[in-house]
Design an enzyme around this catalytic site. Sequence first.
Site, PDB file in Angstrom:
ATOM      1  N   ASP A 147      64.436 -43.342   0.211  1.00  0.00           N
ATOM      2  CA  ASP A 147      65.252 -42.800   1.558  1.00  0.00           C
ATOM      3  C   ASP A 147      64.671 -41.772   1.988  1.00  0.00           C
ATOM      4  O   ASP A 147      63.632 -41.256   1.476  1.00  0.00           O
ATOM      5  CB  ASP A 147      66.675 -42.348   0.837  1.00  0.00           C
ATOM      6  CG  ASP A 147      66.276 -41.310  -0.110  1.00  0.00           C
ATOM      7  OD1 ASP A 147      65.923 -41.608  -1.187  1.00  0.00           O
ATOM      8  OD2 ASP A 147      66.996 -40.093  -0.347  1.00  0.00           O
ATOM      9  N   ASP A 148      64.930 -41.048   3.012  1.00  0.00           N
ATOM     10  CA  ASP A 148      64.492 -40.200   3.819  1.00  0.00           C
ATOM     11  C   ASP A 148      62.795 -40.082   4.107  1.00  0.00           C
ATOM     12  O   ASP A 148      62.141 -39.372   4.126  1.00  0.00           O
ATOM     13  CB  ASP A 148      64.851 -38.581   2.904  1.00  0.00           C
ATOM     14  CG  ASP A 148      66.080 -38.614   2.822  1.00  0.00           C
ATOM     15  OD1 ASP A 148      67.215 -39.190   3.888  1.00  0.00           O
ATOM     16  OD2 ASP A 148      66.376 -37.945   1.943  1.00  0.00           O
ATOM     17  N   ILE A 149      62.774 -41.532   4.532  1.00  0.00           N
ATOM     18  CA  ILE A 149      61.196 -41.531   4.946  1.00  0.00           C
ATOM     19  C   ILE A 149      61.082 -42.450   6.143  1.00  0.00           C
ATOM     20  O   ILE A 149      62.327 -42.889   6.633  1.00  0.00           O
ATOM     21  CB  ILE A 149      60.329 -42.538   3.893  1.00  0.00           C
ATOM     22  CG1 ILE A 149      61.003 -43.900   3.691  1.00  0.00           C
ATOM     23  CG2 ILE A 149      60.141 -41.666   2.571  1.00  0.00           C
ATOM     24  CD1 ILE A 149      60.248 -44.838   2.687  1.00  0.00           C
ATOM     25  N   ARG A 194      70.339 -36.606   4.956  1.00  0.00           N
ATOM     26  CA  ARG A 194      69.541 -35.729   5.731  1.00  0.00           C
ATOM     27  C   ARG A 194      70.375 -35.147   6.756  1.00  0.00           C
ATOM     28  O   ARG A 194      70.146 -35.566   8.043  1.00  0.00           O
ATOM     29  CB  ARG A 194      68.347 -36.447   6.430  1.00  0.00           C
ATOM     30  CG  ARG A 194      67.219 -37.114   5.510  1.00  0.00           C
ATOM     31  CD  ARG A 194      66.635 -35.991   4.501  1.00  0.00           C
ATOM     32  NE  ARG A 194      67.816 -35.869   3.422  1.00  0.00           N
ATOM     33  CZ  ARG A 194      68.070 -34.694   2.936  1.00  0.00           C
ATOM     34  NH1 ARG A 194      68.097 -33.511   3.518  1.00  0.00           N
ATOM     35  NH2 ARG A 194      69.066 -34.724   1.784  1.00  0.00           N
TER      36      ARG A 194
END
Length: 895
Positions: A306-308, A3
């Site tokens: 991922d990316d949470i 990200r």
Amino acid sequence: MHRTRTAAATALAMALAVLPLTGMAGPPGAGGNAGHDGPGDSPGMAASRSISPTPRSVQSRSDLVTITPSVTVVAGPDADAPALAVVEKSLKDAGADRVVRAQRAPVQGQLTVYVDGAGAARALEGLGARGSEGLPAEGYALAVGEGRIALSGKDAAGTYYAAQSLRQLLPHRERPGAQVRGTAVRDWPATPLRGVIEGFYGTPWSHDARLDQLDFYGEHKMNIYVYSPKDDAYLREKWRDPYPAEQLAQIKELVDRAHERHVEFTYALSPGLSVCYSSDADLKALTAKFQTLWDIGVRTFAVPLDDISYTDWNCAADKDAFGTGGGAAGAAQAHLLNRVNQEFIATHPGAEPLQMVPTEYYDVKPSPYKKALAAKLDANVLVEWTGVGVIAPTMTVAQARQAREVFGHRILTWDNYPVNDYVTNRLLLGPFNGREKGLPEQLAGITANPMIQPAASKLALFTVADYAWNDAAYDARASWGAAIGESAGGDARTARALRAFADAHYASSLNPKQAPELAAAIAVFGKDGDAPRLDGVLRTLQDAPGVLRDRLADRGFVEDSEPWLDATHAWGVAARTALRLIEATRAGDGAKAWQLRQRIPELVKNAKSFVYVDMSGKRVPVLVADGVLDTFVEDAVAAHDEALGVVGRPKGATDLSVYQDNAVSRMTDGDDATYFWSGAAPKAGSFVGLDLHAERPLGTVRLAMGKSGSPDDYLRHGVLEYSSDNKNWRQLAAFDGKAEVSAAPSAGAKARYVRARATQAQDNWLVVREFAVAGADAVTVAGGPPAKAGSALRSAADGDPATVYRAARAAQSGEALECTPDAPRAARSVVVLRPQGAPAGVAEVEVRTGGAWRALGTLSGAYTRLAAGDGAIEAVRLVWRDGTASPEVNEVILH
């Protein structure tokens, strides 16, 4: 995976033969001519070919094998069908008219190829080569000699890889008769899983591109493809929903192609945006989705998390079941994954180990989250990890061991290279780099996240495959050269063009030096002044896009690279013009130098005009050899300024990263609407600075920071400093909490360098709209005609030939433009620069010495140089002839 959306030498060889592979024994001439005769080959003999990835052992033999009109393939009863298909096609491509299968070898004089089974074992033994016994999984043995070829794999994949190596050894011919040098290969991979994860944000690959990629992976002994495009809604936002029939059919076609290429298709479902970890219904939805993929042939599954955020639960039940904080999140994720592992993976014979991506995927620091995951997650689940950092510049054996320890599981790397979704203005065409030898054996495998551009990714992915298969022999530059040679299909002109283009798009976090070969050639020119040699390098770069469009077989690469190809050509034109400017300046040809100088701004503007249009329609200006080509052009202009005796525009500098295309040069362009924007927050000691090109008296220093939309992006605490040698600095002023800073030095202060330096770290990034230094030796400009809107009288003598005084109207009788320096100056000549095409004879040039005006001559065109005569010059004036149409003047110079 990552990200980072909002975060931010050798001279160029002119005969670009592919670099030979290292770390292996033979075959000789491993540069590989892709089937074309080498200069030392007799007619009909195939040139030496390289094998990629680099095998563990290659031994050359002294004998030759001839491709006969008819070739017999003797296959073992369990020989891999895709491997046999590769063998037979390769033989036909090598010139065989007929390829037939038989249970035994035919009469003497006809080439026989043995694939697995007892026949291959005997043939290998007869050729003095060891068989596949004792090899690790996917290993193989291959031998060519004495009128026969034998290949044997440890397993079906090993046989397939042996066939791929044979394909690379054989020539491309239209008729039989080619002779192939004898060779023995024994080979196996360094790590079990080697491949690619389509895990970037942005425009997903097309279906055809994915099929093409799977073919490429099979050819390069990569055995895993993870289907995880971030913009497939059915993987993330709509993870519970079944695929529409048409999309599921396309995935099935990918699965089937992957199996044919011995590539494990991995389906990665990302439920983290909305999943309730403790919910039986969500578990059922997840496993039901997996079942639909199982039914079309998928056998490997992943659950990326991922990316949470794990600070906020998606359901109240999870807070009740697990509590709060990182440890609770790790326990909740392990709970869900273990149920998937036990209730789906374990109940489906033939399923490969489950893979997962942790929410903390980018470091090796112990944390409550990692501790919970390590303790509670089933031991046979693979954990994916990006290294130390989202995009890890380096990755070491020690780090991999730390990752294994802190996560408590086998590690599969998700290596964020050559992915470019965070720098969509760039192609990343350099090699896989910064990965320590010995790393693969510490891992369950290596997967690389590629670029948005699938075909253009192949250069880097070739090198990833090379490293993952045999890191002990891996040489990044050699592998990069081999990738270029393969992509060029053995054509030297295409390889030359592709290498020049790839060199101009080389830099990344893994390869910090941009355009290393071009930069080296420019550095050599700076030492020896050999302009024709450098012009040859720049001409190759300028012509490379046309050559690639005309000759490169992979049309996908051309389509992927369109705006970068256009920009590369344009930068080549600008750089060659800059080189000619340098030559004219050195030769003292002022008129020609000025003519060339005036072309450069438009050429640079054109080079910067090309854009990549992303999936949202955003137009992103592309970069080409930034910091190399643009700097060369800027330096050529600066050298011309020096020869003219003017200051010119200062050159900006910083130690901060740059966000997107907001380059440091934008803070010196005279336009308050443009700006430099850092890609990270300044630390104590971070700076932005100016190089004034020569030591000179200082006037007022002005620093304008922040911008509309980002008013807080300025240095909160800093100092303005100046220096003559870029080492010893004197403070001009300190500032705190001001986005606009202005300071006047003491009388007599001189410097070449000026900088603004942060004295404290801060969280906000930095925007600099303008950083300017007024000269203490200023020239006052008066008279007329008056300047038109957007121009100024002072531009006629501001020390910058790039600025232009443009009159608002025609000159009237007796009207003159008068330039008066602060103090009388001794000068040999007066030079007047005007735009190209400016008419001659429209003004008399006069100088005042001793209080009296005297004529030097008339303006002769765009470039006028007149001897100044004796005496210190107090002023210069241009006396316009009546009716002269709207005069324009770039600079009046006393030199």
